[in-house]
Design an enzyme around this catalytic site. Structure first.
Site, PDB file in Angstrom:
ATOM      1  N   HIS A 124      66.441  16.579  63.118  1.00 43.45           N
ATOM      2  CA  HIS A 124      65.800  17.705  62.428  1.00 43.45           C
ATOM      3  C   HIS A 124      66.431  17.992  61.065  1.00 43.45           C
ATOM      4  CE1 HIS A 124      69.029  20.302  64.287  1.00 43.45           C
ATOM      5  NE2 HIS A 124      68.878  20.950  63.145  1.00 43.45           N
ATOM      6  N   ASP A 154      67.038  14.214  69.182  1.00 43.08           N
ATOM      7  CA  ASP A 154      67.412  14.895  67.933  1.00 43.08           C
ATOM      8  C   ASP A 154      68.597  14.210  67.251  1.00 43.08           C
ATOM      9  OD1 ASP A 154      67.116  16.730  65.904  1.00 43.08           O
ATOM     10  OD2 ASP A 154      68.406  18.229  66.841  1.00 43.08           O
ATOM     11  N   SER A 237      74.428  21.765  62.016  1.00 40.46           N
ATOM     12  CA  SER A 237      73.684  20.742  62.757  1.00 40.46           C
ATOM     13  C   SER A 237      74.017  19.344  62.244  1.00 40.46           C
ATOM     14  CB  SER A 237      72.184  20.979  62.621  1.00 40.46           C
ATOM     15  OG  SER A 237      71.798  22.167  63.250  1.00 40.46           O
TER      16      SER A 237
END
Length: 390
Positions: A124, A154, A237
């Site tokens: 993402h 992911d 992230s």
């Protein structure tokens, strides 16, 4: 005799006055302190810095030093059309697309050869990018290319020129993690201006199952993740979760900030376990994508069916969970196995299937060519089918 007494009285008075004066002076010196060179008692004196006599730094400082130069900021650049008033109204073929920063995340360099260095990050973080850049720990900005991405887990792999890479992180197995084990999260919370920020916490749970939600808000899968209370914020992230030895045990991926009823939550971050990360990264480098088996069906959670839908497919009232099939691809594994529209899948092998997420999770544990047993409800009756996964 009287004159003599008067003289004695005068001498006594003088002695007492002298002693009192001396005592008063000493008292003043005691109260205000001795000040050489007639220093004013109102003058500011700067505090002196003394040598830090700490025997050692924080317990995780060594771990941080082992990974800090391998952690990068990842910049997702996307095209935006450069317009003015006239092109907004009439349009123009000469309009030019300009690249702008769409989002920022983190990544960790885990491999280096003579030509390229490879970076692990989240899918993402790089999704829909037109170009990618990474900012190294020394502030140098270099171009990056996608090697492969996997939306299901992911994860993504990027590659950069290895010329400026000086440190590479090492992975450790996540299999033997224990709750309470200290960890640090390293990354760029809120963007590259806070690059290489470090937060400390513990392993809250080594194996927590959470729903994976896509951009449309649909649950697409269940993921088994590490839960930690180390602060993980937007921008973290793709960065590493690190143990005391400076080894990467997970890739930070998400956090919970609110519960379903809107209650604010603190200290609930999640990381993809390193055992899964390494497996996916290796496949992405080799193939550029992850090939998974599929049945070839379009499905919907039974819990999302209306009462009218349930009646139409003749679903018994006591069946509250499962996966309803509303179409089957021609020539697919499901078609060859005899699965039909209006079937409700309730079991694969010996595992209960109660949602689309659990169906995907079960399938993704298999390889192409594996044979599975599927139990469905068809027109109110149980039917057992055999499928070979394609």
């Amino acid at each position: 005799m009287k004159d003599k007494n008067n003289i004695n009285q005068i001498l006594k008075t003088i002695l007492i006055s002298f002693v009192s004066g001396m005592l008063g002076g000493l008292l003043v010196i005691y109260v205000v302190g001795y000040r050489p060179n007639n220093t004013s008692i109102n003058k500011y004196e700067s505090p002196k810095l003394v040598y830090d006599q700490s025997k050692h730094a924080g317990l995780m400082t060594g771990a941080f030093n082992m990974v800090k130069d391998s952690v990068v900021s990842v910049i997702n650049l996307q095209k935006t059309r450069k317009n003015n008033l006239f092109t907004d109204i009439f349009g123009s073929k000469n309009d030019k697309d300009t690249l702008q920063t769409y989002s920022e995340g983190s990544g960790v360099i885990y491999y280096k050869n003579l030509n390229y260095a490879y970076i692990a990050t989240n899918n993402h973080v790089v999704a829909d990018s037109d170009q990618l850049q990474v900012i190294l720990s020394d502030g140098r900005k270099i171009a990056a290319q996608k090697v492969g991405t996997d939306p299901e887990t992911d994860l993504a792999v990027l590659k950069v020129n290895s010329k400026y890479i000086n440190q590479v992180a090492k992975f450790a197995s996540s299999k033997n993690l224990v709750p309470g084990q200290p960890v640090i999260a390293v990354g760029s919370p809120l963007g590259s201006q806070y690059a290489t920020s470090v937060t400390q916490g513990i392993i809250s749970a080594k194996s927590r199952v959470v729903n994976v939600v896509n951009d449309q808000g649909q649950v697409t899968n269940e993921a088994t993740v590490i839960q930690t209370d180390a602060a993980i914020n937007p921008g973290n992230s793709g960065g590493p979760l690190v143990n005391e030895q400076g080894q990467v045990i997970g890739i930070n991926s998400m956090k919970l900030s609110r519960s379903g009823d809107g209650t604010a939550i603190e200290g609930m971050g999640f990381a993809i376990p390193s055992d899964e990360v390494v497996n996916i990264l290796n496949q992405l480098v080799k193939n550029g994508k992850i090939v998974r088996p599929k049945l070839g069906i379009r499905v919907l959670d039974v819990t999302d069916l209306t009462r009218k839908d349930k009646k139409r497919i003749q679903l018994p009232n006591n069946i509250q969970e499962g996966v309803a099939v509303f179409s089957v691809d021609s020539g697919s594994s499901a078609a060859k196995a005899g699965i039909k529209a209006k079937d409700v899948i309730v079991q694969i092998d010996n595992d209960k299937i109660d949602s689309v997420a659990s169906l995907h999770s079960k399938l993704y544990k298999h390889k192409i060519g594996d044979k599975i047993t599927i139990k469905v409800i068809r027109a109110g009756k149980y039917v057992t089918l055999k499928a070979s996964l394609q």
